[in-house]
Design a protein around this motif. Sequence first.
Motif, PDB file in Angstrom:
ATOM      1  N   LYS A  95       0.829  -1.201   0.000  1.00 53.82           N
ATOM      2  CA  LYS A  95       0.000   0.000   0.000  1.00 53.82           C
ATOM      3  C   LYS A  95       0.867   1.257   0.000  1.00 53.82           C
ATOM      4  N   LYS A  96       0.294   2.364  -0.454  1.00 55.73           N
ATOM      5  CA  LYS A  96       0.996   3.641  -0.483  1.00 55.73           C
ATOM      6  C   LYS A  96       1.089   4.219   0.929  1.00 55.73           C
ATOM      7  N   ASN A  97       2.228   4.862   1.213  1.00 53.01           N
ATOM      8  CA  ASN A  97       2.460   5.458   2.527  1.00 53.01           C
ATOM      9  C   ASN A  97       3.015   6.865   2.355  1.00 53.01           C
ATOM     10  N   GLN A  98       2.449   7.784   3.102  1.00 55.16           N
ATOM     11  CA  GLN A  98       2.920   9.165   3.088  1.00 55.16           C
ATOM     12  C   GLN A  98       4.106   9.267   4.040  1.00 55.16           C
ATOM     13  N   ILE A  99       5.298   9.034   3.518  1.00 52.60           N
ATOM     14  CA  ILE A  99       6.488   8.962   4.366  1.00 52.60           C
ATOM     15  C   ILE A  99       7.639   9.671   3.666  1.00 52.60           C
ATOM     16  N   HIS A 100       8.316  10.549   4.420  1.00 54.70           N
ATOM     17  CA  HIS A 100       9.466  11.306   3.924  1.00 54.70           C
ATOM     18  C   HIS A 100      10.506  11.339   5.050  1.00 54.70           C
ATOM     19  N   PRO A 101      11.416  10.361   5.115  1.00 52.54           N
ATOM     20  CA  PRO A 101      12.330  10.255   6.271  1.00 52.54           C
ATOM     21  C   PRO A 101      13.303  11.413   6.401  1.00 52.54           C
ATOM     22  N   PHE A 102      13.657  12.101   5.313  1.00 52.03           N
ATOM     23  CA  PHE A 102      14.575  13.228   5.438  1.00 52.03           C
ATOM     24  C   PHE A 102      13.899  14.434   6.083  1.00 52.03           C
ATOM     25  N   ASP A 103      12.579  14.507   5.987  1.00 49.76           N
ATOM     26  CA  ASP A 103      11.846  15.609   6.605  1.00 49.76           C
ATOM     27  C   ASP A 103      11.266  15.220   7.970  1.00 49.76           C
ATOM     28  N   ASP A 104      10.750  14.006   8.083  1.00 49.01           N
ATOM     29  CA  ASP A 104      10.139  13.540   9.326  1.00 49.01           C
ATOM     30  C   ASP A 104      10.485  12.060   9.489  1.00 49.01           C
ATOM     31  N   GLU A 105      11.246  11.744  10.520  1.00 53.39           N
ATOM     32  CA  GLU A 105      11.722  10.380  10.722  1.00 53.39           C
ATOM     33  C   GLU A 105      10.812   9.546  11.611  1.00 53.39           C
ATOM     34  N   THR A 106       9.757  10.129  12.156  1.00 54.58           N
ATOM     35  CA  THR A 106       8.893   9.376  13.062  1.00 54.58           C
ATOM     36  C   THR A 106       8.152   8.248  12.341  1.00 54.58           C
ATOM     37  N   GLY A 107       7.830   8.449  11.072  1.00 52.63           N
ATOM     38  CA  GLY A 107       7.095   7.424  10.334  1.00 52.63           C
ATOM     39  C   GLY A 107       7.895   6.150  10.161  1.00 52.63           C
TER      40      GLY A 107
END
Length: 303
Positions: free
Chosen positions: A62-74
């Motif tokens: 499934k698609k996930n709204q995740i951007h580790p360089f901006d927000d690492e909590t995901g």
Amino acid sequence: MLVKPKAKNARAKRFLVAREAKVVENPKTAIIVRGSSTSQVILDTLKDLYALHKPHAINFTKKNQIHPFDDETGIEFFSRKNDSSLFAIGMHSKKRPHNLILGRTFDYHLLDMIELGVEKCVPIKDVGNPTCAIGARPLMVFNGETFAQDERMILLKSLLLDFFRGEDSDRVSLKGLEHVITVTAGPAGPNGEPGLVFLRTYTIDLKKSGVRQPRVELTEMGPSLDLRIRRVRYPADDMWKQAIRMPKELKEPKVKNITRDGLGDKYGRVHLGKQDISKLQTRKVKALRKRLDSRPAKKQRTE
């Protein structure tokens, strides 16, 4: 910071104890995450990375709204939920087309990661040749001096070795070596930045050679990736020291006066005190006795 869960019953306690740090850790699990927007190149890349890392991999379809360089909590949430320490995230945008992020976590916190642009991908299905068995560990070959000189290339090499290392073993059979992954560094750019990185995968065929050692032939298996380094996040010094710390149980006890040379031969040094040779006990034979001539002459009695 993520809150550490507490056990509510005995079953949950056993589950949490199994996830705690061990002297000999379990094989690292990787999560393959699909971003909110992807391309066919990224989908093929993630699928092949999942195939090479099985059975210690979890694929998110499934698609996930995740951007580790901006927000690492995901990614830290996914890491704790799935008990994984490696991750690969694929996404696609106009600013960063065909984007692939490889990274690691330590104690469910982000350790380091590197962002790669996939400029070319030939998946396994398009090659059409026989593939290796599931769970087989590859041979890793790195070509290029930049893998020992440039910090970004050193981090990429460390991540790739960690991603494909598999289970630890003391012995390896020739029949168990089924495929090899070669990573070649291309020529550097005009400003000194790293060039393209060519990742190729081949199966190993052992043929008869008439001698004890077999003749080795390589057949392209896929995937074949052309990668370009984009953004990099290095580990913090304090977290890196904790991540590479070796348990006391695995450290070899230090033995004094014993050394090894480059070939692995062991040498020991023995220290002796000063010896008095005059007091050395020897075998009592007639030849070693004092002669009568050497004795002092007796005084004659005068009348």
